[in-house]
Design an enzyme around this catalytic site. Structure first.
Site, PDB file in Angstrom:
ATOM      1  N   CYS A 297       1.053  -1.267  -0.047  1.00  0.00           N
ATOM      2  CA  CYS A 297      -0.073   0.104  -0.026  1.00  0.00           C
ATOM      3  C   CYS A 297       0.893   1.451   0.139  1.00  0.00           C
ATOM      4  O   CYS A 297       0.582   2.283  -0.707  1.00  0.00           O
ATOM      5  CB  CYS A 297      -1.073  -0.089   1.085  1.00  0.00           C
ATOM      6  SG  CYS A 297       0.047  -0.196   2.808  1.00  0.00           S
ATOM      7  N   GLU A 394      -3.826   3.924  -8.130  1.00  0.00           N
ATOM      8  CA  GLU A 394      -2.894   2.986  -7.754  1.00  0.00           C
ATOM      9  C   GLU A 394      -2.793   2.027  -8.706  1.00  0.00           C
ATOM     10  O   GLU A 394      -3.649   1.133  -9.079  1.00  0.00           O
ATOM     11  CB  GLU A 394      -3.410   2.675  -6.276  1.00  0.00           C
ATOM     12  CG  GLU A 394      -2.533   1.593  -5.522  1.00  0.00           C
ATOM     13  CD  GLU A 394      -3.156   1.036  -4.241  1.00  0.00           C
ATOM     14  OE1 GLU A 394      -4.484   0.690  -4.397  1.00  0.00           O
ATOM     15  OE2 GLU A 394      -2.696   1.081  -3.313  1.00  0.00           O
TER      16      GLU A 394
HETATM   17  P1  NAD Z   1      -9.414  -5.642  -1.629  1.00  0.00           P
HETATM   18  O1  NAD Z   1     -10.406  -4.389  -1.172  1.00  0.00           O
HETATM   19  O2  NAD Z   1     -10.146  -6.189  -2.977  1.00  0.00           O
HETATM   20  O3  NAD Z   1     -10.008  -6.687  -0.624  1.00  0.00           O
HETATM   21  C1  NAD Z   1      -9.543  -6.547   0.770  1.00  0.00           C
HETATM   22  C2  NAD Z   1     -10.351  -7.673   1.650  1.00  0.00           C
HETATM   23  O4  NAD Z   1     -11.695  -7.160   1.632  1.00  0.00           O
HETATM   24  C3  NAD Z   1     -10.361  -8.876   0.977  1.00  0.00           C
HETATM   25  O5  NAD Z   1     -10.362 -10.084   2.357  1.00  0.00           O
HETATM   26  C4  NAD Z   1     -11.579  -9.116   0.349  1.00  0.00           C
HETATM   27  O6  NAD Z   1     -12.106 -10.481   0.409  1.00  0.00           O
HETATM   28  C5  NAD Z   1     -12.406  -8.314   1.530  1.00  0.00           C
HETATM   29  N1  NAD Z   1     -13.785  -7.778   0.513  1.00  0.00           N
HETATM   30  C6  NAD Z   1     -13.936  -7.442  -0.847  1.00  0.00           C
HETATM   31  N2  NAD Z   1     -15.143  -7.183  -1.076  1.00  0.00           N
HETATM   32  C7  NAD Z   1     -15.665  -7.036   0.207  1.00  0.00           C
HETATM   33  C8  NAD Z   1     -16.945  -6.465   0.723  1.00  0.00           C
HETATM   34  N3  NAD Z   1     -17.845  -5.838  -0.188  1.00  0.00           N
HETATM   35  N4  NAD Z   1     -17.093  -6.412   1.864  1.00  0.00           N
HETATM   36  C9  NAD Z   1     -16.270  -6.648   2.895  1.00  0.00           C
HETATM   37  N5  NAD Z   1     -15.089  -7.278   2.388  1.00  0.00           N
HETATM   38  C10 NAD Z   1     -14.752  -7.321   0.983  1.00  0.00           C
HETATM   39  O7  NAD Z   1      -8.081  -5.383  -1.553  1.00  0.00           O
HETATM   40  P2  NAD Z   1      -6.835  -6.294  -1.926  1.00  0.00           P
HETATM   41  O8  NAD Z   1      -6.836  -6.357  -3.299  1.00  0.00           O
HETATM   42  O9  NAD Z   1      -7.092  -7.584  -1.087  1.00  0.00           O
HETATM   43  O10 NAD Z   1      -5.604  -5.685  -1.506  1.00  0.00           O
HETATM   44  C11 NAD Z   1      -5.087  -4.462  -2.057  1.00  0.00           C
HETATM   45  C12 NAD Z   1      -5.384  -3.187  -1.614  1.00  0.00           C
HETATM   46  O11 NAD Z   1      -5.304  -3.041  -0.105  1.00  0.00           O
HETATM   47  C13 NAD Z   1      -4.559  -2.163  -2.270  1.00  0.00           C
HETATM   48  O12 NAD Z   1      -5.548  -1.148  -2.597  1.00  0.00           O
HETATM   49  C14 NAD Z   1      -3.769  -1.953  -1.262  1.00  0.00           C
HETATM   50  O13 NAD Z   1      -3.278  -0.345  -1.255  1.00  0.00           O
HETATM   51  C15 NAD Z   1      -4.611  -1.805  -0.064  1.00  0.00           C
HETATM   52  N6  NAD Z   1      -3.904  -2.033   1.339  1.00  0.00           N
HETATM   53  C16 NAD Z   1      -3.808  -0.961   2.412  1.00  0.00           C
HETATM   54  C17 NAD Z   1      -2.898  -0.862   3.376  1.00  0.00           C
HETATM   55  C18 NAD Z   1      -2.980   0.072   4.445  1.00  0.00           C
HETATM   56  O14 NAD Z   1      -2.489  -0.284   5.509  1.00  0.00           O
HETATM   57  N7  NAD Z   1      -3.176   1.167   3.998  1.00  0.00           N
HETATM   58  C19 NAD Z   1      -2.169  -2.301   3.490  1.00  0.00           C
HETATM   59  C20 NAD Z   1      -2.077  -3.156   2.574  1.00  0.00           C
HETATM   60  C21 NAD Z   1      -3.068  -3.145   1.496  1.00  0.00           C
END
Ligand code: NAD
Length: 493
Positions: A297, A394
């Site tokens: 991230c 991003e």
């Molecule tokens: P994502 O948003 O696709 O998924 C994150 C989690 O949410 C997963 O477990 C997924 O199954 C779940 N999810 C998906 N739809 C949902 C819904 N409608 N309701 C509840 N949960 C739901 O993200 P990703 O692809 O797993 O991770 C990458 C993203 O995470 C990037 O944008 C990255 O920048 C961000 N990230 C942020 C941090 C931080 O600390 N700011 C750290 C790591 C990753």
């Protein structure tokens, strides 16, 4: 394979399904096929969690919260269990490191030395905090005694992404438990193994069953029902900004639950011409964008560099990125990790396609790695204009957008992003510029003459703007999992 294979991924025993009340529970949702991004092999298949599985997990958490002495007994005992859990995690370093590297993009050299160590440190840190959660006695008139008490919410709904799965999940689970809550964690369906194993180890350390449950399912089938469950007291989410918005809407529409969101970023590395060591800064820029193949991230995905040194610095960055060696996560020689999925490489390719259409100049890479099995993307450097897709969006891949500036004000303005504000770095030998940048860049974390974090878990992590709100890491993270109650006592005269 010309590196040294650190372990054989075919020989690892993989935990599957969900883990509720101290036992494995088979879900009734859609099938989950966990793929190894390194070679595309399906490592495990099992039925995912659905709303019924989530309900079982939350009920189990609620019962454990109500009936065990976790929340209501001696806080020091909570701390002792967490510290034992941390010790157990350390003792299982090799196993956890392998499980993490197998399904994610985390190379074994990092999971062994870094991820398991941070996980154990997080649990230990919050274990040490458990009996130091204090209320206040407030100044009042003499005939009144007024105090605040801190109380756990009950059951915390925690949702984690796939990019640094174990650390990011633990950064929620450990403080939530230390504060006296039960937790239901939904890890990413792409990387469920370490969360499941951590929950087993917690029980081995003496955590009462039901206090830490793991539901493995898709976002729509398990994530959303978890957020909407009426017995969830607070939601802690890490993931993309788009999903974060959906989570906030769900939380608002299902009882107005508090949420904390750790979301996406587009973080700048601002470089002034007065840097004393060009090689060292070039190495920081290259690793800031290529580590975990840019799937962090806080990836340093924008280089904002003073024009005077731009070409010189870029030559060095390009040479370093050119040398990156793609390979499986279990190969010790790998320096360019796989992308989590073919879908994600398509996304990166699409952003670059639109970036080329916008007229930007691709100086390095720009396409999928064709030589490897699995999902790999070439380290890519793009000389960019303001407003280009690679500057605005991003990417979550090893893609660096480069912009140049001529004076301090222009550099500071360029470093800011219109949407994101997770992190940023400034490289300079001038303390005035460093402090000005630290003050002016609108982001939750600023690094000076470095990029990223050490193993120290005490420093808060989290963003501004659409990178989210509410911090993970550090003592401040406990706040998210505690309510504050004011008690007003009228003394008898
Ligand atoms: P994502 O948003 O696709 O998924 C994150 C989690 O949410 C997963 O477990 C997924 O199954 C779940 N999810 C998906 N739809 C949902 C819904 N409608 N309701 C509840 N949960 C739901 O993200 P990703 O692809 O797993 O991770 C990458 C993203 O995470 C990037 O944008 C990255 O920048 C961000 N990230 C942020 C941090 C931080 O600390 N700011 C750290 C790591 C990753």
């Amino acid at each position: 394979m010309d590196g040294i294979q650190a372990f054989d991924p075919d020989l690892e025993k993989l935990p599957t399904d969900s883990y509720i009340g101290g036992r494995r529970v088979i879900g009734k949702g859609s099938e989950i096929a966990v793929q190894r991004p390194s070679d595309g092999h399906i490592a495990a298949r099992f039925a995912g969690a659905d709303a019924g599985t989530v309900d079982e997990a939350v009920e189990s958490g609620w019962q454990a919260f109500r009936t065990s002495d976790w929340a209501h007994g001696e806080p020091r005992r909570r701390g002792a269990v967490l510290r034992r859990w941390a010790d157990l995690v350390e003792r299982h370093t090799e196993e956890l490191a392998r499980l993490e590297s197998l399904s994610s993009s985390r190379v074994i050299a990092e999971t062994r030395i870094r991820d398991v160590a941070i996980t154990a440190e997080l649990i230990r840190f919050y274990g040490e905090c458990a009996d130091k959660i204090e209320g206040q006695v407030l100044p009042t008139r003499d005939d009144v005694f007024s105090l605040t008490m801190r109380e756990p919410y009950g059951v915390v709904g925690a949702i984690a992404p796939w990019n640094v799965p174990m650390v990011l999940a633990t950064a929620k689970v450990a403080p939530a438990l230390a504060a006296g809550n039960a937790v239901v964690l939904k890890p990413s369906e792409l990387t469920p193994f370490t969360a499941l194993r951590l929950a087993e180890l917690a029980i081995d350390a003496g955590l009462p069953a039901g206090l830490f449950n793991v539901v493995v399912g898709y976002g729509q089938e398990a994530g959303s029902p978890l957020v909407r469950h009426p017995k969830i007291g607070v939601v802690s989410f890490t993931g993309s900004t788009a999903t974060g918005k959906a989570v906030m809407i769900d939380a608002a529409n299902s009882g107005l639950k508090p949420v904390s969101l750790e979301l996406g970023g587009k973080s700048p590395q601002l470089v002034f011409a007065d840097i004393p060591d060009l090689d060292q800064v070039a190495a920081t820029i290259a690793s800031g964008v290529s580590r975990n193949a840019g799937q962090l991230c806080y990836c340093g995905s924008r280089l904002v560099v003073e024009r005077k040194i731009a070409d010189q610095l870029l030559d060095k960055v390009l040479a370093l990125l050119w040398d990156a060696k793609p390979g499986p996560t279990w190969d010790l020689a790998t320096t360019l990790a796989p992308i989590i999925s073919a879908r994600q490489t398509d996304r990166i390719a699409d952003i670059l396609h639109r970036t080329r259409q916008a007229g930007d100049d691709v100086l390095l890479g720009g396409g999928r790695e064709q030589t490897e099995k699995g999902a790999f993307f070439q380290p890519t450097v793009v000389r960019s204009k303001a407003g280009s897709p690679v500057v605005e969006e991003e990417v979550f891949g090893p893609v660096l957008a480069v912009q140049t500036f001529d004076d301090v004000e222009e550099g500071l303005a360029m470093a800011d992003h219109s949407i994101y504000g997770l992190a940023g770095a400034v490289h300079t030998s001038d303390i005035n510029k460093a402090l000005m940048a630290a003050r002016r860049i609108e982001a939750g974390m600023i690094w000076v003459n470095t990029y990223g974090r050490s193993l120290d878990v005490g420093s808060p992590f989290g963003g501004y703007k659409q990178s989210g709100f509410g911090k993970d890491f550090g003592a401040i993270a406990l706040e998210k999992y505690l309510k504050s109650k004011s008690v007003w006592i009228q003394l008898r005269q």
